[in-house]
Design a protein around this motif. Structure first.
Motif, PDB file in Angstrom:
ATOM      1  N   PRO A   6      49.375 -36.154  77.666  1.00  0.00           N
ATOM      2  CA  PRO A   6      49.569 -35.404  76.525  1.00  0.00           C
ATOM      3  C   PRO A   6      48.626 -35.174  75.422  1.00  0.00           C
ATOM      4  CG  PRO A   6      51.280 -37.175  76.834  1.00  0.00           C
ATOM      5  CD  PRO A   6      50.121 -37.258  77.841  1.00  0.00           C
ATOM      6  N   CYS A  16      59.754 -33.054  72.564  1.00  0.00           N
ATOM      7  CA  CYS A  16      58.524 -33.199  71.737  1.00  0.00           C
ATOM      8  C   CYS A  16      58.646 -32.828  70.330  1.00  0.00           C
ATOM      9  CB  CYS A  16      57.687 -32.126  72.370  1.00  0.00           C
ATOM     10  SG  CYS A  16      56.038 -32.709  72.294  1.00  0.00           S
ATOM     11  N   CYS A  51      55.114 -28.325  72.136  1.00  0.00           N
ATOM     12  CA  CYS A  51      54.830 -29.339  73.414  1.00  0.00           C
ATOM     13  C   CYS A  51      53.567 -29.826  73.562  1.00  0.00           C
ATOM     14  CB  CYS A  51      55.476 -28.369  74.703  1.00  0.00           C
ATOM     15  SG  CYS A  51      55.489 -29.184  76.128  1.00  0.00           S
ATOM     16  N   HIS A  52      53.525 -31.071  73.759  1.00  0.00           N
ATOM     17  CA  HIS A  52      52.106 -31.579  73.801  1.00  0.00           C
ATOM     18  C   HIS A  52      51.389 -31.742  75.293  1.00  0.00           C
ATOM     19  CE1 HIS A  52      50.858 -32.687  69.639  1.00  0.00           C
ATOM     20  NE2 HIS A  52      52.234 -32.850  69.374  1.00  0.00           N
ATOM     21  N   CYS A  53      52.299 -31.534  76.108  1.00  0.00           N
ATOM     22  CA  CYS A  53      51.920 -31.591  77.690  1.00  0.00           C
ATOM     23  C   CYS A  53      51.841 -30.041  78.495  1.00  0.00           C
ATOM     24  CB  CYS A  53      52.923 -32.475  78.438  1.00  0.00           C
ATOM     25  SG  CYS A  53      52.817 -34.227  77.886  1.00  0.00           S
ATOM     26  N   ILE A  75      51.477 -40.140  70.664  1.00  0.00           N
ATOM     27  CA  ILE A  75      51.749 -38.771  71.496  1.00  0.00           C
ATOM     28  C   ILE A  75      51.064 -38.879  72.824  1.00  0.00           C
ATOM     29  CG2 ILE A  75      50.785 -36.261  71.515  1.00  0.00           C
ATOM     30  CD1 ILE A  75      51.133 -36.156  68.475  1.00  0.00           C
ATOM     31  N   PHE A 124      57.491 -35.187  67.440  1.00  0.00           N
ATOM     32  CA  PHE A 124      56.005 -35.267  67.164  1.00  0.00           C
ATOM     33  C   PHE A 124      55.954 -34.260  66.176  1.00  0.00           C
ATOM     34  CE2 PHE A 124      55.639 -37.355  71.357  1.00  0.00           C
ATOM     35  CZ  PHE A 124      55.500 -38.897  71.014  1.00  0.00           C
ATOM     36  N   CYS A 129      52.754 -41.066  75.356  1.00  0.00           N
ATOM     37  CA  CYS A 129      54.354 -40.690  75.673  1.00  0.00           C
ATOM     38  C   CYS A 129      54.547 -40.232  77.168  1.00  0.00           C
ATOM     39  CB  CYS A 129      54.519 -39.475  74.676  1.00  0.00           C
ATOM     40  SG  CYS A 129      56.650 -38.900  74.845  1.00  0.00           S
ATOM     41  N   ARG A 130      55.520 -40.599  77.690  1.00  0.00           N
ATOM     42  CA  ARG A 130      56.081 -40.293  78.901  1.00  0.00           C
ATOM     43  C   ARG A 130      57.352 -39.768  79.040  1.00  0.00           C
ATOM     44  NH1 ARG A 130      51.521 -40.778  78.632  1.00  0.00           N
ATOM     45  NH2 ARG A 130      49.915 -41.772  79.869  1.00  0.00           N
ATOM     46  N   SER A 131      57.863 -39.076  77.969  1.00  0.00           N
ATOM     47  CA  SER A 131      59.449 -38.867  77.923  1.00  0.00           C
ATOM     48  C   SER A 131      59.820 -37.494  78.951  1.00  0.00           C
ATOM     49  CB  SER A 131      59.617 -38.321  76.548  1.00  0.00           C
ATOM     50  OG  SER A 131      59.559 -39.526  75.635  1.00  0.00           O
ATOM     51  N   CYS A 132      58.695 -36.873  79.533  1.00  0.00           N
ATOM     52  CA  CYS A 132      59.142 -35.645  80.251  1.00  0.00           C
ATOM     53  C   CYS A 132      58.526 -36.109  81.766  1.00  0.00           C
ATOM     54  CB  CYS A 132      58.772 -34.394  79.558  1.00  0.00           C
ATOM     55  SG  CYS A 132      59.182 -34.092  77.834  1.00  0.00           S
ATOM     56  N   LEU A 177      56.539 -32.822  83.256  1.00  0.00           N
ATOM     57  CA  LEU A 177      55.300 -32.338  82.743  1.00  0.00           C
ATOM     58  C   LEU A 177      54.282 -33.621  82.806  1.00  0.00           C
ATOM     59  CD1 LEU A 177      56.597 -30.983  79.145  1.00  0.00           C
ATOM     60  CD2 LEU A 177      56.034 -29.933  81.477  1.00  0.00           C
TER      61      LEU A 177
END
Ligand code: SF4
Length: 248
Positions: A61, A150, A133-135, A28, A153, A31-34, A37
């Protein structure tokens, strides 16, 4: 969803579960998917708020927090820009957390009501906290695409813990949890034989497959607590119900 494994009395299973929990948390944080964010959390960490200028902000995150063997899983919305995005721990360092941990400590899910930083000694018992959402998002509003990104996760967290009681804080946490429950065939049919997605409400209490439950609560955000929409008694009532269900 696989059947709940008992890790309480099996030290090897408990160790495996704890290792899997930490591995998931590392993924988590990495993660750099967004991109929106990721850029926002880092910008907030650099600019800071005047009151926290001497803080080294987390700016990443925010991982799950709590007991890797928890039977109660709390699903929040997202970290606050100057709360968890600063301290690196869910609900830590903001007014929402003051309300949440006070309520958790009152019924024994937390060892103390204070949550100021990751070295404050706070421990959760049989309870874990995750988020849709973790960010931290701008204006506390993640986009649909970001929540969707997200959800992997959330699904992994639920599959790992296999909680008996889900407690969703707010509408978006509820919807993300219900999507997962529907996909996992955990929703029960109503009296007409149809499976409908339950609607969010404060103190909602939905029975699920396998003697599991989904509870709802207004989010303890200032928007709700300052206006009296959510009172301490209302929040305490939800945790008392969670505790009662876990002891059923
Ligand atoms: S919101 Fe979730 S999916 Fe998006 S970057 Fe953060 S951790 Fe990754």
């Amino acid at each position: 969803m696989a059947k709940k494994r008992s890790t309480q009395s099996n030290p090897i299973a408990k160790k495996k579960q704890t290792t899997a929990w930490h591995t998931l948390n590392e993924r988590i944080v990495a993660c750099r998917s967004c991109p929106r964010l990721n850029a926002y959390t880092q910008r907030v960490a650099q600019e800071k708020r005047r009151a926290f200028l001497d803080w080294d902000y987390w700016g990443l995150p925010v991982p799950n927090f709590g007991d890797p063997g928890a039977a109660l899983l709390i699903v929040g919305l997202a970290p606050a820009a100057h709360g968890a995005n600063r301290t690196g721990r869910m609900f830590t360092g903001d007014r929402s957390g003051d309300w949440l941990f006070r309520a958790l400590a009152k019924v024994g899910f937390a060892n103390q009501p204070q949550a100021t930083d990751i070295e404050d000694g706070l421990r959760l018992h049989n309870c874990a906290i995750t988020a849709a959402c973790h960010c931290a998002p701008p204006d506390n509003k993640p986009s649909r695409e970001e929540i969707s990104a997200c959800e992997q996760f959330l699904a992994e967290t639920i599959d790992l813990l296999q909680p008996r009681v889900f407690l969703a804080l707010g509408q978006l946490g509820w919807q993300a949890t219900v999507r997962h429950l529907a996909a996992s065939n955990l929703l029960l049919a109503d009296s007409s034989g149809k499976i409908r997605r339950p609607k969010f409400a404060h103190a909602a209490n939905v029975k699920l497959q396998g003697n599991r439950y989904l509870l709802g609560s207004y989010h303890p955000s200032q928007q709700n607590t300052f206006t009296g929409r959510l009172t301490e008694e209302m929040l305490d009532g939800v945790f008392l119900e969670a505790q009662r269900l876990l002891h059923e």
